[in-house]
Design a protein around this motif. Structure first.
Motif, PDB file in Angstrom:
ATOM      1  N   ALA B  83      -0.513  16.734  80.018  1.00  0.00           N
ATOM      2  CA  ALA B  83      -0.235  17.557  81.203  1.00  0.00           C
ATOM      3  C   ALA B  83       0.525  16.729  82.236  1.00  0.00           C
ATOM      4  O   ALA B  83       0.437  15.506  82.248  1.00  0.00           O
ATOM      5  CB  ALA B  83      -1.539  18.074  81.797  1.00  0.00           C
ATOM      6  N   ASP B  84       1.273  17.418  83.078  1.00  0.00           N
ATOM      7  CA  ASP B  84       2.157  16.769  84.038  1.00  0.00           C
ATOM      8  C   ASP B  84       1.400  15.889  85.039  1.00  0.00           C
ATOM      9  O   ASP B  84       1.902  14.877  85.504  1.00  0.00           O
ATOM     10  CB  ASP B  84       2.944  17.857  84.795  1.00  0.00           C
ATOM     11  CG  ASP B  84       4.403  17.515  84.844  1.00  0.00           C
ATOM     12  OD1 ASP B  84       4.837  16.693  83.991  1.00  0.00           O
ATOM     13  OD2 ASP B  84       5.114  18.081  85.693  1.00  0.00           O
ATOM     14  N   PRO B 138       6.775  14.279  80.314  1.00  0.00           N
ATOM     15  CA  PRO B 138       5.345  13.967  80.363  1.00  0.00           C
ATOM     16  C   PRO B 138       5.043  12.764  79.465  1.00  0.00           C
ATOM     17  O   PRO B 138       5.863  12.431  78.602  1.00  0.00           O
ATOM     18  CB  PRO B 138       4.708  15.225  79.789  1.00  0.00           C
ATOM     19  CG  PRO B 138       5.724  15.744  78.820  1.00  0.00           C
ATOM     20  CD  PRO B 138       7.078  15.339  79.347  1.00  0.00           C
ATOM     21  N   ARG B 166      -8.370  19.239  77.752  1.00  0.00           N
ATOM     22  CA  ARG B 166      -7.765  19.687  78.989  1.00  0.00           C
ATOM     23  C   ARG B 166      -6.466  18.925  79.275  1.00  0.00           C
ATOM     24  O   ARG B 166      -5.459  19.471  79.704  1.00  0.00           O
ATOM     25  CB  ARG B 166      -8.756  19.463  80.148  1.00  0.00           C
ATOM     26  CG  ARG B 166      -8.350  20.159  81.459  1.00  0.00           C
ATOM     27  CD  ARG B 166      -9.101  19.559  82.622  1.00  0.00           C
ATOM     28  NE  ARG B 166      -8.877  18.119  82.754  1.00  0.00           N
ATOM     29  CZ  ARG B 166      -7.769  17.605  83.324  1.00  0.00           C
ATOM     30  NH1 ARG B 166      -6.855  18.387  83.797  1.00  0.00           N
ATOM     31  NH2 ARG B 166      -7.635  16.292  83.425  1.00  0.00           N
ATOM     32  N   GLU B 167      -6.505  17.584  79.012  1.00  0.00           N
ATOM     33  CA  GLU B 167      -5.346  16.748  79.356  1.00  0.00           C
ATOM     34  C   GLU B 167      -4.131  17.020  78.450  1.00  0.00           C
ATOM     35  O   GLU B 167      -3.017  16.604  78.753  1.00  0.00           O
ATOM     36  CB  GLU B 167      -5.697  15.251  79.235  1.00  0.00           C
ATOM     37  CG  GLU B 167      -6.664  14.749  80.269  1.00  0.00           C
ATOM     38  CD  GLU B 167      -8.094  14.839  79.755  1.00  0.00           C
ATOM     39  OE1 GLU B 167      -8.339  15.586  78.767  1.00  0.00           O
ATOM     40  OE2 GLU B 167      -8.959  14.162  80.330  1.00  0.00           O
ATOM     41  N   GLU B 169      -1.414  19.197  77.026  1.00  0.00           N
ATOM     42  CA  GLU B 169      -0.716  20.443  77.341  1.00  0.00           C
ATOM     43  C   GLU B 169      -0.235  21.119  76.049  1.00  0.00           C
ATOM     44  O   GLU B 169      -0.319  22.319  75.894  1.00  0.00           O
ATOM     45  CB  GLU B 169       0.491  20.115  78.238  1.00  0.00           C
ATOM     46  CG  GLU B 169       1.313  21.290  78.643  1.00  0.00           C
ATOM     47  CD  GLU B 169       0.939  21.775  80.048  1.00  0.00           C
ATOM     48  OE1 GLU B 169       0.230  21.041  80.751  1.00  0.00           O
ATOM     49  OE2 GLU B 169       1.362  22.875  80.413  1.00  0.00           O
TER      50      GLU B 169
ATOM     51  N   LEU C 131       8.013  22.603  78.455  1.00  0.00           N
ATOM     52  CA  LEU C 131       6.927  22.000  79.225  1.00  0.00           C
ATOM     53  C   LEU C 131       7.416  21.550  80.593  1.00  0.00           C
ATOM     54  O   LEU C 131       6.639  21.398  81.527  1.00  0.00           O
ATOM     55  CB  LEU C 131       6.358  20.805  78.483  1.00  0.00           C
ATOM     56  CG  LEU C 131       5.668  21.126  77.155  1.00  0.00           C
ATOM     57  CD1 LEU C 131       5.192  19.853  76.491  1.00  0.00           C
ATOM     58  CD2 LEU C 131       4.500  22.072  77.421  1.00  0.00           C
ATOM     59  N   ASP C 133       8.580  21.814  83.988  1.00  0.00           N
ATOM     60  CA  ASP C 133       8.404  22.954  84.890  1.00  0.00           C
ATOM     61  C   ASP C 133       9.723  23.454  85.439  1.00  0.00           C
ATOM     62  O   ASP C 133      10.034  24.636  85.421  1.00  0.00           O
ATOM     63  CB  ASP C 133       7.503  22.543  86.058  1.00  0.00           C
ATOM     64  CG  ASP C 133       6.097  22.274  85.556  1.00  0.00           C
ATOM     65  OD1 ASP C 133       5.684  22.965  84.580  1.00  0.00           O
ATOM     66  OD2 ASP C 133       5.434  21.369  86.082  1.00  0.00           O
TER      67      ASP C 133
END
Ligand SMILES: Nc1ncnc2c1ncn2[C@@H]1O[C@H](COP(=O)(O)OP(=O)(O)OP(=O)(O)O)[C@@H](O)[C@H]1O
Ligand SMILES: Nc1ncnc2c1ncn2[C@@H]1O[C@H](COP(=O)(O)OP(=O)(O)OP(=O)(O)O)[C@@H](O)[C@H]1O
Ligand SMILES: [Mg+2]
Ligand SMILES: [Mg+2]
Lengths: 231, 319, 319, 231
Positions: B83-84, B138, B166-167, B169, C131, C133
């Motif tokens: 994730a970002d 990322p 969760r981490e 993406e 991914l 954004d």
């Protein structure tokens, strides 16, 4: 069969040669040549003269019976030994069998080169052989530029050069004029005098008669008459 | 039969000096014979040369392609795009977590900065990447599953499970460009293998064919040699030497062709090498390979001659 | 000399039916002669087949590479990366402005969205790009200078001048990846050209060499033919038919080799094609090309035979 | 020089042949053969007999003087016409010149095939020619399986088969036994009776004497004596 074999150079025991075509070139031939003998082989065209000579030089193998040369049974000779056998048997062919891309000198030298002889000795022997057949002047030319008779004589020189104990000749004078024929025969006689065994196929009845040597006459693959048979 | 004594055996000449001298003579006279039909010799040598140059050149090509693709060899088959908002420390924790799984053999973390570097290097955008104010990439964790789990379903299952973190993406099975490069490399390798097999076949056929026709051509000579008592070894020797010479000339032509081609290719290659900096430079001038051709050519010629002569020589018997 | 009458001219047989029948006979008897030495025929045909298959295969390869690179042909030699705050309307104005310069031949605008699309398609990042954004790529204007200004200095000067515009963040002479692809394409094209020339040479040499050796082999036959009054045309004919047959067999083998290689390459190519979607699919199965080989092979055989026979036949005269 | 040339088939005008080696095979030869004549060519080995025959068949070209055959000046014959000239001149060679990869039948058929004759006619003619030399039974075999004399006869059949108006023979009986030689000579005489012009090189002095035909004797490339010279 219990004779002295010490001096027997060529010996045929009931030999037959059937060609793959089914034709019998020779049938039931018994023959003995002693060391130092000189014999003529005559007979009609297709009688089997060449076939007989070819069996001795191992250009063909007998299909029945046994051929002995220099006390060796040719049937039992291994393939590895065939070349060494051929070095002991000089042969002169009806169709010369020269190499057209080599000079007369090199053609005559071939049996010596093949036997691994030294350079100087080859030179000496080839010159001597060419001199004997009267072609010393032509040593550098190529066979194409020779007349038929000259080619024949090169073939004769090649057979003589290695001084083989046995000399076979298939119509050596077929393409020679009467005078040259006589000279070549002289040469053969000289060789015979130093102990070489000779077997000469020829059609020249006159010449054969004149020399008064042993004559073996073939007829349709069989010995018809043999003026010197010891049997 | 009736107690005859053993026949005398034939005298054989085995003086090693004579033997050596004869070999040298034969090598030279074979050369002489070839030089007497220069056009034919040149044509045969040229055909062999081309046939040798092609696999030689291809060998270099395959090597280079391999060199290019090893960078990607053993690349992960699952890429985890984090994730970002995950920073590098967190990313390393994720990596360790994933690494502990029984079905994962190896993991590697590519930090944001590394990812950008790699992208810059490989995409070719170069300076243009620096225009991008903020690094949009990322962090990525590359995952190599254990051997037993490399079938696509197993890998897909792992990817799905990891996706639950969760981490993480996106858990993508294989990067497209890694797949592509692998596919291109595989295609080129397979293609060059096919070519190499065909060309090796061609070299053998050409040498064999040439010598077969040569032998037929010299059938009369062989017959006469046999007539006057030439041994197989003696008759075979000139052909072997001719094979060696043909091979040597062919190899020389092959080397000239390769070097010439390099010269012609040089500026394109230079440009390429410059563009890829140290990453990818065609390593074409390979003196060891060229020496190999120069040694292998004559050996191949000798081998081809031996095969052809052995097959045909015993069939020719004087009439 | 002393008023002799003109010598009678020779009768020549010119009945067209006889002529046709004789040709058919000759074609068949040439085939018969070849079938009597099947191994030799096969070897010669195989060598020709390999030699034909390689340029055939290379032709396909070169075509495909060309297909790949045309997307980039005529690509701009200057890329203007616009500032991040320039929107698409402003970008179009910049393009028009640049387009009016006398030393600019053509311009093309790549909007932010287009740039991302193209990047997605070519980089292989695929979904992973989504991914990100926000689209980090700036709009780009591609500029092709007029012919007379394509030397690097001229281009660099234009770039420097354009750099002065406020909206233009970076004027980069040529995109690296365009250069790279062009360089790779050029290298491959040049390499395949060299290969093709070598292989074409090989085909001619092989056929010529084979027929040269054949003629030497049949020197005696040719001499006898001439002795009994065979015309050149008559003596040449069997060789020509043999050349045609050799060429036909060789072409058949070539086609089999190409089809076989395709079969072996098929899955790699399938994978590749799948990865590149419609962008890049190797178009290997080319029935027209294969038919061309099947027609060209015999013609090449005929030509090679004609050349070799004409060169050697008149030299052979009966002794 | 003002004779009737209508019937002259072969004519040599002061012909010399110098070989590339510098050797003069023939020097200053003048010769005329009328249609239907049969002559023998004799002389020592290397006298130039084969050279003379080869000039007539255009296997060599004269280096001086002119050779006329069938009213054509061979010096002026274009290369295109040479094959057609050779079809009118049958030649028998000292060394047979057969093709060893073709059957006896196909060897004999060669001159007819080359001339584009029909299949049925070829069959008929080849069989007839083989019958004449006594080899009809051997039509299917290959030359290697023939004796020297049999090969010679195949060569003779090949020269006869196309019924050429001129027939040249170079020692046609060199490898034949006396009986066969006589038969072949019979054959030549038959041919001569139907109008064929024959020139035969031979060493067989007896045979030549017996037949009592014209004899041209060569010596070192010059005509030494000519029993039928019209000069
Ligand atoms: N290789 C062979 N295959 C089949 N038959 C053969 C072969 N060689 C010879 N013959 C046949 O064997 C017979 C004897 O042949 P050979 O050559 O021994 O005769 P020759 O006595 O030498 O005759 P010439 O005087 O004509 O030379 C002939 O009928 C011939 O056709
Ligand atoms: N192609 C050639 N090149 C050089 N000299 C040659 C050539 N052909 C023949 N000669 C020489 O010319 C001379 C005559 O040769 P030719 O063949 O005509 O003799 P010939 O009378 O037929 O002899 P033979 O009876 O031996 O066959 C010979 O001395 C020969 O060496
Ligand atoms: Mg005989
Ligand atoms: Mg002669």
């Amino acid at each position: 069969m219990a004779r002295d074999h010490g001096a027997t150079v060529i010996r045929f025991d009931n030999v037959a040669k059937r060609y793959p075509t089914g034709h019998e070139g020779l049938s039931g031939v018994d023959l003995q040549l002693e060391a130092g003998e000189m014999a003529f082989l005559t007979g009609h065209s297709g009688a089997g003269k060449s076939t007989l000579l070819r069996l001795i030089a191992l250009l063909e193998r007998a299909t029945r019976g046994q051929v002995w040369v220099n006390e060796r049974n040719l049937n039992r000779l291994s393939r590895r030994d065939v070349p060494f056998h051929r070095r002991e048997v000089g042969m002169i062919f009806q169709d010369h069998r020269l190499l057209h891309d080599r000079s007369v000198f090199n053609n005559v030298a071939l049996p010596l080169v093949v036997a691994g002889m030294g350079h100087a000795e080859i030179q000496r022997r080839v010159r001597a052989a060419l001199d004997k057949v009267g072609l010393l002047k032509k040593e550098k030319v190529f066979p194409v530029s020779l007349s038929g008779g000259e080619q024949q004589r090169v073939g004769i020189a090649r057979a003589l050069v290695s001084k083989p104990p046995v000399l076979l000749a298939d119509e050596p004078t077929g393409n020679l004029d009467p005078e040259l024929s006589r000279e070549i025969m002289e040469l053969f006689l000289q060789f015979n005098q130093v102990g070489v065994t000779l077997l000469i196929a020829t059609h020249d009845i006159d010449l054969v008669r004149r020399l008064g040597r042993r004559v073996i006459r073939l007829h349709q693959g069989r010995i018809d008459s043999d003026s010197g048979a010891a049997t | 039969m009736n107690g005859r004594k053993r026949p005398p055996s034939f005298r054989r000449n085995r003086n090693p000096l004579t033997w050596l001298l004869r070999h040298a003579q034969m090598a030279l006279s074979a050369l002489g014979r070839l030089s007497r039909s220069p056009l034919g010799t040149l044509m045969t040598a040229a055909v062999i040369g081309i046939a040798l140059a092609l696999p030689g050149g291809l060998h270099l090509l395959v090597d280079n392609v391999r060199g290019l693709s090893t960078t990607w060899q053993g690349a992960a088959s699952i890429s985890l795009f984090l994730a970002d908002d995950v920073d590098d420390v967190q990313a390393e924790r994720v990596r360790q977590l994933v690494d502990q799984r029984a079905d994962v053999a190896e993991t590697r973390l590519i930090s944001r900065a590394d990812a950008l570097d790699e992208f810059r290097r490989l995409s070719g955008f170069g300076e243009a990447v620096d225009l991008i104010d903020e690094n949009p990439l990322p962090p990525v964790v590359l995952v190599r599953p254990v051997e037993s789990s490399t079938e696509s379903e197993a890998v897909a299952r792992i990817a799905a499970e990891l996706q639950a973190y969760r981490e993480i993406e996106l858990a993508q099975v294989d990067l497209k460009w890694v797949q592509r490069l692998a596919a291109i490399t595989a295609t080129i390798e397979r293609g060059t293998l096919i070519l190499a097999v065909m060309l090796a076949g061609a070299v053998l056929l050409i040498i064999g064919n040439t010598i077969r026709l040569e032998i037929q051509n010299r059938q009369h000579e062989i017959e006469v040699m046999k007539l006057v008592g030439g041994t197989h070894a003696f008759i075979r020797r000139p052909f072997l030497y001719e094979g060696i010479w043909h091979g040597l000339f062919g190899a020389t032509i092959a080397v000239l062709l390769i070097v010439g081609s390099l010269y012609l290719l040089d500026d394109s290659v230079q440009r390429l090498a410059g563009l890829y900096a140290s990453d990818f430079a065609l390593d074409l001038a390979d003196p060891l390979g060229l020496a190999g051709i120069l040694i292998g050519g004559p050996l191949l010629g000798l081998g081809g001659a031996w095969l052809a002569v052995s097959r045909h020589l015993s069939r020719i018997e004087p009439q």
